[in-house]
Write an enzyme that holds these catalytic residues in place. Structure first.
Site, PDB file in Angstrom:
ATOM      1  N   ASP A   1      95.812   5.318  36.097  1.00  0.00           N
ATOM      2  CA  ASP A   1      94.590   5.980  35.478  1.00  0.00           C
ATOM      3  C   ASP A   1      93.289   5.467  35.574  1.00  0.00           C
ATOM      4  O   ASP A   1      92.459   6.362  35.551  1.00  0.00           O
ATOM      5  CB  ASP A   1      94.917   5.557  33.641  1.00  0.00           C
ATOM      6  CG  ASP A   1      96.352   6.296  33.407  1.00  0.00           C
ATOM      7  OD1 ASP A   1      96.897   6.927  34.190  1.00  0.00           O
ATOM      8  OD2 ASP A   1      96.671   6.072  32.065  1.00  0.00           O
TER       9      ASP A   1
ATOM     10  N   GLU B   1     105.468  -4.622  32.618  1.00  0.00           N
ATOM     11  CA  GLU B   1     104.720  -3.105  32.892  1.00  0.00           C
ATOM     12  C   GLU B   1     104.049  -3.283  34.433  1.00  0.00           C
ATOM     13  O   GLU B   1     104.297  -2.587  35.232  1.00  0.00           O
ATOM     14  CB  GLU B   1     103.677  -2.761  31.754  1.00  0.00           C
ATOM     15  CG  GLU B   1     103.104  -1.655  31.994  1.00  0.00           C
ATOM     16  CD  GLU B   1     102.101  -1.251  31.009  1.00  0.00           C
ATOM     17  OE1 GLU B   1     101.514  -0.031  31.013  1.00  0.00           O
ATOM     18  OE2 GLU B   1     102.027  -1.923  29.875  1.00  0.00           O
TER      19      GLU B   1
END
Length: 594
Positions: free
Chosen positions: A187, A523
């Site tokens: 992102d 993550e």
């Protein structure tokens, strides 16, 4: 797993084994029809997460892996796009932003064929899905055939690829463009800084960032970047999720000197996104073969796409693939590296109709599938001219296909806007290593770059970082601006092994397994220390750990011949629990995710 999806499998390892711990993460994140990336930060279904999760789940429950993919593809739009989020209606609206009431898919997306009964986002994520479907089928072919899994998935996957190859070829050079950083999955990568700088951010008071409730602000995208993400998504929604430039906008832009382009629009050709599309095109060819077709046209298309990837995004001086800012330069303008990068738009169109034609119901944009005007998802028919079972065979080397690409002289060809390469070194530029038809000299150069000072594969880092260690924007903890991610490193491990770099692949595999366990299936992690960042108990980290554990490092040493399938070799086509020996038979979460 039982057929209901509950956890009943207990490996013959100690109770604290990595295998069992990973299985428990996936069981804890299971909702009954899909798997959330994490319970707190990401409480819905994400597109490329589910593809990678299914690749790991196939080792525990092929049935649940099939259901995972069926749930996702059940939310596909009629124009072929697979949305990047499928929303769980039981989750409160304020638990995640942007929420369903921001995207308004059933109303704003009506013209594009958004489903009426399922709320989704309107953007997409990297196309890992055909690869996942094929690997899940191979995990239990008997179950797959009994459930008619491939015949149901194939037309949806074909429509998905058709959408990307035609509606998203915004640069005209044969590659798919992303229209929002969330679509590529990385992102807040520094690769987006230049094209994002043209976007006026949405006012901070117009949205509330739910992500900061679950993560440290210093590790997340900045408020300025987030405002630009919201503005891009808002504009896309308000255009009815239409891709490209409509005639009215083009006329206005032309009058205003914009060359027919929407002012400030974001469109980037990304090497990782397109490499995954190519890999999935090879997988889709194997699915077609399983259903009784030749599959050769899809393999040939994958090779043409590989040639386009090299022509459009490869920089030999840097030894890396770079992103191309489609709207970052005028036609014929040199790239950021002083190399002319114009291309021909007919590479994929020469056999499949004019560029830019709608690829919705009733079109045959790729020449091998036909759809009824009444819906995009009916089983595909074989046409008089060839359909699936008369697909043509191509040369089996990337150099040959690139030569054809460059020398074709079809009347429909035109020069595309050159755009400009973005001079930022990202892990995305290494991921074309997963491609079987990648020219050998390029594969060697990529390994050299990965092992050098910018990424330190096998050197100072535990895992390969998401961004250049020497880059001006490197931050070991801030999302995609430096931390190491398990999906990209898993892809690199597969790519290294595919191209014969077994020692480096073994080292990366060992580091992935150690770091996953030590970090609590984080993550993402600090690339140097392995310190956990972001959410813990992250689904794709657990799933890809299982995949590595189920495939011994020496089990897939065979490198496929260029142009042949890169993912599936030397295993039986019948029966349950077949042994898999493949460069991808072990089998990527998006950043802020929208």
């Amino acid at each position: 797993m039982s057929h209901s999806g509950s956890l009943v499998y207990d490996p013959a390892d100690p109770a604290g084994s990595l295998h069992l711990r990973a299985a428990r993460v996936l069981n804890g994140n299971w909702t009954g029809t899909s798997t959330v990336p994490s319970r707190g930060l990401y409480p819905h279904q994400w597109s490329w997460d589910s593809a990678f999760i299914a690749i790991g789940l196939r080792h525990l429950s092929p049935l649940r892996a099939q259901i995972e993919l069926e749930t996702l593809l059940g939310a596909q739009w009629a124009d072929g796009r697979i949305p990047h989020i499928v929303f769980n209606p039981s989750v409160p609206l304020d638990a995640y932003f942007p929420s369903p009431d921001f995207w308004r898919s059933s109303t704003a997306g009506r013209a594009a064929g958004a489903p009426r009964t399922v709320q989704t986002s309107g953007i997409v994520q990297p196309p890992v899905h055909a690869l996942a479907v094929w690997l899940v089928h191979r995990a239990d072919p008997g179950l797959s055939r009994a459930r008619n899994f491939l015949p149901r998935m194939y037309p949806r996957l074909a429509a998905w690829h058709r959408y990307l190859l035609h509606r998203r070829d915004l640069g005209g050079g044969g590659l798919a463009s992303v229209v929002h950083p969330w679509e590529q999955g990385m992102d807040n990568s520094p690769c987006w800084d230049a094209p994002l700088s043209r976007i006026t951010p949405a006012p901070a008071r117009s949205f509330r960032r739910a992500d900061l409730d679950h993560g440290t602000p210093e590790d997340r995208p900045t408020d300025l970047d987030y405002g630009r993400y919201v503005r891009l998504a808002t504009d896309y929604r308000d255009r009815g999720y239409a891709d490209g430039v409509d005639e009215g906008v083009a006329r206005r832009a032309s009058v205003e000197g914009g060359g027919g382009r929407r002012a400030g629009e974001f469109a980037v050709e990304d090497p990782a996104f397109n490499a995954l599309l190519i890999a999935s095109e090879h997988a889709l060819a194997r699915i077609a073969q399983e259903l009784g077709a030749a599959g050769t046209a899809r393999h040939a298309r994958a090779e043409r796409l590989t040639a386009a990837l090299v022509e459009r995004l490869w920089d030999p001086a840097a030894g890396l693939f770079f992103c191309r800012d489609v709207y970052g330069g005028e036609e014929g303008e040199s790239s950021a590296f002083g190399v002319e990068r114009g291309s021909r738009s007919g590479a994929l169109d020469s056999e499949h109709g004019p560029r830019g034609s709608a690829a919705g119901p009733g079109s045959s944009a790729l020449g091998s599938e036909q759809e009824s005007r009444s819906g995009a998802h009916i089983p595909e028919r074989r046409s008089q001219s060839g359909a699936l079972d008369s697909e043509r065979r191509s040369q089996s080397t990337a150099h040959a296909s690139q030569q054809r690409f460059q020398s074709s002289g079809h009347a429909s060809e035109r020069r595309s806007p050159s755009g400009a390469l973005i001079p930022e070194r990202s892990v995305a530029g290494l991921l074309p290593l997963i491609l079987p038809a990648l020219p050998h000299d390029i594969a060697v150069a990529l390994v050299r770059t990965a092992s050098g000072p910018h990424f330190e594969l096998g050197g100072a880092t535990r895992l390969v970082p998401s961004y250049d260690l020497t880059g001006h924007a490197f931050d070991p903890h801030r999302y995609w601006r430096g931390p190491a991610w398990f999906n990209t490193n898993w892809l690199l491990e597969r790519g290294l092994r595919l191209h014969g770099e077994h020692a480096r692949a073994d080292g990366l595999r060992a580091a992935l397994l150690d770091t996953a366990g030590e970090s609590g299936f984080a993550e993402y992690v600090d690339p140097y220390t392995g310190e956990a960042c972001g959410a813990l108990g992250f689904s794709w980290t657990a799933a890809l750990t299982l995949d590595l554990l189920h495939e011994p490092s020496g089990a897939d040493q065979v490198v496929s011949h260029p142009g042949h399938d890169a993912f599936d070799k030397a295993h039986s086509s019948t029966g349950h629990n077949t042994t898999r020996h493949s460069a991808f038979e072990t089998g990527a979460k998006g950043g802020d995710r929208g």
